[in-house]
Design an enzyme around this catalytic site. Structure first.
Site, PDB file in Angstrom:
ATOM      1  N   SER A  48       0.659 -50.234  24.267  1.00  0.00           N
ATOM      2  CA  SER A  48       0.046 -50.530  22.979  1.00  0.00           C
ATOM      3  C   SER A  48      -1.433 -50.156  22.904  1.00  0.00           C
ATOM      4  O   SER A  48      -1.940 -49.918  21.818  1.00  0.00           O
ATOM      5  CB  SER A  48       0.227 -52.010  22.649  1.00  0.00           C
ATOM      6  OG  SER A  48      -0.222 -52.820  23.709  1.00  0.00           O
ATOM      7  N   HIS A 101       6.277 -50.596  20.384  1.00  0.00           N
ATOM      8  CA  HIS A 101       5.612 -49.450  19.757  1.00  0.00           C
ATOM      9  C   HIS A 101       6.451 -48.167  19.836  1.00  0.00           C
ATOM     10  O   HIS A 101       6.004 -47.116  19.378  1.00  0.00           O
ATOM     11  CB  HIS A 101       4.235 -49.218  20.386  1.00  0.00           C
ATOM     12  CG  HIS A 101       3.208 -50.214  19.941  1.00  0.00           C
ATOM     13  ND1 HIS A 101       2.554 -50.120  18.735  1.00  0.00           N
ATOM     14  CD2 HIS A 101       2.740 -51.339  20.536  1.00  0.00           C
ATOM     15  CE1 HIS A 101       1.712 -51.135  18.606  1.00  0.00           C
ATOM     16  NE2 HIS A 101       1.818 -51.889  19.683  1.00  0.00           N
ATOM     17  N   LYS A 140       6.803 -54.025  13.480  1.00  0.00           N
ATOM     18  CA  LYS A 140       5.887 -52.886  13.436  1.00  0.00           C
ATOM     19  C   LYS A 140       6.514 -51.795  12.573  1.00  0.00           C
ATOM     20  O   LYS A 140       6.511 -51.919  11.353  1.00  0.00           O
ATOM     21  CB  LYS A 140       5.538 -52.450  14.854  1.00  0.00           C
ATOM     22  CG  LYS A 140       4.608 -53.487  15.490  1.00  0.00           C
ATOM     23  CD  LYS A 140       4.251 -53.245  16.924  1.00  0.00           C
ATOM     24  CE  LYS A 140       3.266 -54.319  17.370  1.00  0.00           C
ATOM     25  NZ  LYS A 140       3.450 -54.751  18.742  1.00  0.00           N
TER      26      LYS A 140
HETATM   27  C1  LIG Z   1       3.366 -56.142  19.195  1.00  0.00           C
HETATM   28  C2  LIG Z   1       4.097 -56.315  20.467  1.00  0.00           C
HETATM   29  C3  LIG Z   1       4.910 -57.431  20.674  1.00  0.00           C
HETATM   30  C4  LIG Z   1       4.982 -58.550  19.683  1.00  0.00           C
HETATM   31  O1  LIG Z   1       5.790 -58.248  18.584  1.00  0.00           O
HETATM   32  P1  LIG Z   1       5.725 -59.201  17.291  1.00  0.00           P
HETATM   33  O2  LIG Z   1       6.976 -58.946  16.574  1.00  0.00           O
HETATM   34  O3  LIG Z   1       4.508 -58.819  16.542  1.00  0.00           O
HETATM   35  O4  LIG Z   1       5.646 -60.604  17.821  1.00  0.00           O
HETATM   36  C5  LIG Z   1       5.629 -57.506  21.856  1.00  0.00           C
HETATM   37  N1  LIG Z   1       5.553 -56.546  22.795  1.00  0.00           N
HETATM   38  C6  LIG Z   1       4.757 -55.461  22.632  1.00  0.00           C
HETATM   39  C7  LIG Z   1       4.732 -54.406  23.699  1.00  0.00           C
HETATM   40  C8  LIG Z   1       4.003 -55.313  21.468  1.00  0.00           C
HETATM   41  O5  LIG Z   1       3.232 -54.245  21.310  1.00  0.00           O
END
Ligand SMILES: *Cc1c(COP(=O)(O)O)cnc(C)c1O
Length: 395
Positions: free
Chosen positions: A182, A210, A242
């Site tokens: 990320s 991601h 996302k």
């Molecule tokens: C953003 C993210 C999460 C969390 O996801 P949400 O649905 O926003 O709680 C978990 N793991 C990774 C690698 C992320 O980048």
């Protein structure tokens, strides 16, 4: 004498303030789009995770409205008691078919998915080997387990192999990695990681938050990109918050995984099911990405263009290959100042410093989306050129 709440709050907040880490989130005054209104100013938005422009997409909003009308605002209970609506089950079948996995289960967020799955799967006597740059929700999820935890050097299959050899066990062995990281926007070398894991009888667990909606055909993810989607020894987790535009998390893989999680994943068991409108939006998202191949094409065209132009200007993008494009500024104050100067020029991009990223590698993290036009990107590039010269990051 005990500590008063006021004393605790004051001490914590002044500590954060003094170290320059106190967060004041900017506020959007309109929907999350490529161009949006933030703190009263029209900006090109490079700060979202809205890869496919789904957060405010008409097809998703239409199905969300339809499900809202037909199924109500809330599910009314946790899934295991009386909160499993037909649409939850249908969406999970749709997701498993989309991802080519034996089963899929939806949880409330990517964050709680890591807590739920890692907590449900791992026991005393098991071994987890985790990439040093894995997401905070993986680290927190692993804290809930009694398994032995080891950390391998970022994206390093040799270091992974060393740890698997040194800490052999009869229990379950799990190799845990983000699919796309990320902060740096690099892709895990899954082909080599899975090969090492298999050599030691370990299961590979990929958090593709991601990578979902970004990597692989129609955004099926990083595991699909490397061709492991049918494998029973690969678990995919990720977010629906996302690229998919709503909120939620999923776990997909082995045909029996879903049933175990229904029985053991604590966030699944003790937190109310996803709202119908969200389920509607997400099911439309999976349809839309397959119906309209230009979404993925635009995401990657924009990614290639923006990255090449930034490099042409002389910026260091830290070798990233995905839509996540870090621009390195060195120390945190420089990155925060750059973010402020960009904002003055109508570009919304957030600075990140220690402890989110290592010292000396403070950066602005840009995320390009399918929704950005060439004009949006050129506007941002012009602002970057001005700010980079002003701060003597480029010449
Ligand atoms: C953003 C993210 C999460 C969390 O996801 P949400 O649905 O926003 O709680 C978990 N793991 C990774 C690698 C992320 O980048």
């Amino acid at each position: 004498m005990s500590t008063s709440l006021s004393d605790r709050l004051t001490a914590e907040l002044s500590g954060l303030r003094e170290s320059g880490l106190l967060i004041h989130p900017r506020v959007l005054d309109s929907a999350s789009r490529a161009r949006t209104r933030v703190d009263g100013r029209e900006v090109v938005n490079l700060a979202s995770n809205n890869y496919l422009g789904f957060a405010d997409h008409p097809a998703l909003k239409a199905r969300a409205a339809e499900y809202l009308e037909r199924w109500g605002v809330g599910a009314g209970a946790v899934r295991t008691i009386a909160g499993t609506l037909r649409i939850h089950e249908e969406f999970e079948s749709q997701l498993a078919a989309f991802k080519h996995t034996g089963s899929a289960l939806v949880l409330h967020s990517g964050f709680t998915t890591n807590q739920g799955v890692l907590g449900a799967l791992l026991r005393d006597g098991d071994l987890v080997v985790s990439d040093e740059l894995n997401h905070a929700s993986i680290i927190d999820g692993l804290r809930l387990t009694k398994a032995t935890k080891k950390v391998y050097k970022h994206a390093d299959p040799d270091d992974l192999e060393r740890l698997l050899k040194e800490h052999d066990t009869d229990g379950l062995k799990l190799v845990v990695t983000d699919g796309v990281f990320s902060m740096d926007g690099d892709v895990a070398p899954l082909d080599r990681l899975v090969e090492v894991a298999r050599r030691h009888g370990a299961v590979t667990y990929v958090d593709d938050a991601h990578g979902s909606g970004v990597m692989g055909e129609s955004g099926r993810g990083t595991v699909h990109h490397f061709g492991f989607e049918y494998a029973d020894d690969v678990i995919q987790v990720g977010t629906l918050s996302k690229a998919w535009g709503g909120v939620g998390g999923y776990a997909a893989g082995h045909g029996d995984l879903r049933q175990l999680l229904i029985n053991r994943a604590r966030p699944y068991l003790f937190s109310t099911a996803q709202a119908p409108a969200t389920v509607g939006a997400l099911s439309a998202a999976l349809d839309e990405v397959q119906r309209d191949p230009t979404l993925m094409a635009r995401l990657w065209d924009n990614t290639r263009y923006f990255k090449a132009e930034l490099q042409g200007l002389g910026f260091d993008i830290f070798g990233s290959t995905t839509p996540i494009t870090p621009v390195i500024f060195g120390e945190a104050p420089a990155a925060f100042e750059a973010s402020r100067l960009l904002f003055e020029r109508g570009v919304f991009a957030v600075g990140l410093g220690f402890p989110t990223v290592p010292r000396g590698l403070a950066r602005i993290r840009n995320i390009v989306t399918a929704e950005h036009t060439r004009d949006d990107l050129d506007h941002a590039l012009q602002a970057y050129a001005e700010v980079g010269r002003k701060l003597s990051i480029i010449s």
